[in-house]
Design a protein around this motif. Sequence first.
Motif, PDB file in Angstrom:
ATOM      1  N   ALA A  55       0.855  -1.192   0.000  1.00  0.00           N
ATOM      2  CA  ALA A  55       0.000   0.000   0.000  1.00  0.00           C
ATOM      3  C   ALA A  55       0.888   1.238   0.000  1.00  0.00           C
ATOM      4  O   ALA A  55       2.073   1.168   0.338  1.00  0.00           O
ATOM      5  CB  ALA A  55      -0.904   0.004   1.227  1.00  0.00           C
ATOM      6  N   CYS A  74      -7.035  -5.395  -5.940  1.00  0.00           N
ATOM      7  CA  CYS A  74      -7.215  -4.399  -4.886  1.00  0.00           C
ATOM      8  C   CYS A  74      -8.605  -4.580  -4.295  1.00  0.00           C
ATOM      9  O   CYS A  74      -9.566  -4.859  -5.045  1.00  0.00           O
ATOM     10  CB  CYS A  74      -7.054  -2.992  -5.463  1.00  0.00           C
ATOM     11  SG  CYS A  74      -7.084  -1.673  -4.228  1.00  0.00           S
ATOM     12  N   ARG A  75      -8.724  -4.456  -2.987  1.00  0.00           N
ATOM     13  CA  ARG A  75     -10.024  -4.543  -2.301  1.00  0.00           C
ATOM     14  C   ARG A  75     -10.765  -5.840  -2.611  1.00  0.00           C
ATOM     15  O   ARG A  75     -11.974  -5.857  -2.783  1.00  0.00           O
ATOM     16  CB  ARG A  75     -10.910  -3.360  -2.661  1.00  0.00           C
ATOM     17  CG  ARG A  75     -10.421  -2.039  -2.149  1.00  0.00           C
ATOM     18  CD  ARG A  75     -11.373  -0.932  -2.521  1.00  0.00           C
ATOM     19  NE  ARG A  75     -11.010   0.296  -1.846  1.00  0.00           N
ATOM     20  CZ  ARG A  75     -11.589   1.464  -2.077  1.00  0.00           C
ATOM     21  NH1 ARG A  75     -12.559   1.552  -2.963  1.00  0.00           N
ATOM     22  NH2 ARG A  75     -11.197   2.526  -1.431  1.00  0.00           N
ATOM     23  N   PHE A  89      -5.477   2.717  -7.722  1.00  0.00           N
ATOM     24  CA  PHE A  89      -5.296   2.124  -6.402  1.00  0.00           C
ATOM     25  C   PHE A  89      -5.489   3.235  -5.371  1.00  0.00           C
ATOM     26  O   PHE A  89      -4.692   4.175  -5.310  1.00  0.00           O
ATOM     27  CB  PHE A  89      -3.898   1.518  -6.247  1.00  0.00           C
ATOM     28  CG  PHE A  89      -3.601   0.405  -7.224  1.00  0.00           C
ATOM     29  CD1 PHE A  89      -4.440  -0.688  -7.344  1.00  0.00           C
ATOM     30  CD2 PHE A  89      -2.457   0.441  -8.003  1.00  0.00           C
ATOM     31  CE1 PHE A  89      -4.151  -1.723  -8.236  1.00  0.00           C
ATOM     32  CE2 PHE A  89      -2.160  -0.582  -8.887  1.00  0.00           C
ATOM     33  CZ  PHE A  89      -3.010  -1.666  -9.003  1.00  0.00           C
ATOM     34  N   GLU A  93      -4.688   1.503   0.447  1.00  0.00           N
ATOM     35  CA  GLU A  93      -5.289   0.199   0.125  1.00  0.00           C
ATOM     36  C   GLU A  93      -4.232  -0.760  -0.422  1.00  0.00           C
ATOM     37  O   GLU A  93      -3.491  -0.417  -1.346  1.00  0.00           O
ATOM     38  CB  GLU A  93      -6.388   0.363  -0.924  1.00  0.00           C
ATOM     39  CG  GLU A  93      -7.598   1.121  -0.439  1.00  0.00           C
ATOM     40  CD  GLU A  93      -8.487   0.310   0.488  1.00  0.00           C
ATOM     41  OE1 GLU A  93      -8.398  -0.932   0.507  1.00  0.00           O
ATOM     42  OE2 GLU A  93      -9.291   0.941   1.192  1.00  0.00           O
ATOM     43  N   GLU A  94      -4.178  -1.961   0.144  1.00  0.00           N
ATOM     44  CA  GLU A  94      -3.238  -2.962  -0.348  1.00  0.00           C
ATOM     45  C   GLU A  94      -3.625  -3.370  -1.766  1.00  0.00           C
ATOM     46  O   GLU A  94      -4.805  -3.584  -2.065  1.00  0.00           O
ATOM     47  CB  GLU A  94      -3.230  -4.175   0.570  1.00  0.00           C
ATOM     48  CG  GLU A  94      -2.133  -5.156   0.218  1.00  0.00           C
ATOM     49  CD  GLU A  94      -2.000  -6.268   1.228  1.00  0.00           C
ATOM     50  OE1 GLU A  94      -1.169  -6.133   2.136  1.00  0.00           O
ATOM     51  OE2 GLU A  94      -2.749  -7.264   1.098  1.00  0.00           O
ATOM     52  N   HIS A  95      -2.629  -3.454  -2.637  1.00  0.00           N
ATOM     53  CA  HIS A  95      -2.860  -3.823  -4.036  1.00  0.00           C
ATOM     54  C   HIS A  95      -1.651  -4.585  -4.570  1.00  0.00           C
ATOM     55  O   HIS A  95      -0.590  -4.592  -3.959  1.00  0.00           O
ATOM     56  CB  HIS A  95      -3.121  -2.575  -4.898  1.00  0.00           C
ATOM     57  CG  HIS A  95      -2.006  -1.597  -4.860  1.00  0.00           C
ATOM     58  ND1 HIS A  95      -1.878  -0.626  -3.873  1.00  0.00           N
ATOM     59  CD2 HIS A  95      -0.936  -1.419  -5.677  1.00  0.00           C
ATOM     60  CE1 HIS A  95      -0.798   0.084  -4.090  1.00  0.00           C
ATOM     61  NE2 HIS A  95      -0.194  -0.379  -5.191  1.00  0.00           N
TER      62      HIS A  95
END
Length: 101
Positions: A55, A74-75, A89, A93-95
Motif C-alpha cells: 500500500a 485491490c479490495r 489504487f 489500500e493494499e494492491h
Amino acid sequence: MQKLVVRMGDVTGYSPANHHGTVNHRLIAPETVGPTPIELLHGSLEPGGLAQPHAHPGIAQVCYLLEGRARVSCRGVTEEMGPGDACFFPADEEHSFHVIG
C-alpha cells in the motif's frame, strides 16, 4: 511553484521493495510537483514481473498500461488489463500488479 510538466529524464528510476523485474519513474508525486494526494508513475516490467501486495500511505496511484497484459488486485477484486487500460489504487489500500503477457 509546482512543475507543470515532468519529463522522464527529470526523474531517476528505482526498483521498489517487494517488486520484482520492475523499474519505476515517479512522474507525478510530491517530490516532483509538490504536495499531491496522487502519484502517476512510468513503470517498466519484465515478463513475469510483479509488485507484491503493498500500500502507499496517504497517496493514491494511477497506472496506465502501454503494452502487454497485467493482472491487478485491490479490495478483493482481481482484473486483467491490456494496452490502453488504466487502474486506480486508492491511498492506503493494499494492491498488487503482475505482468502476465
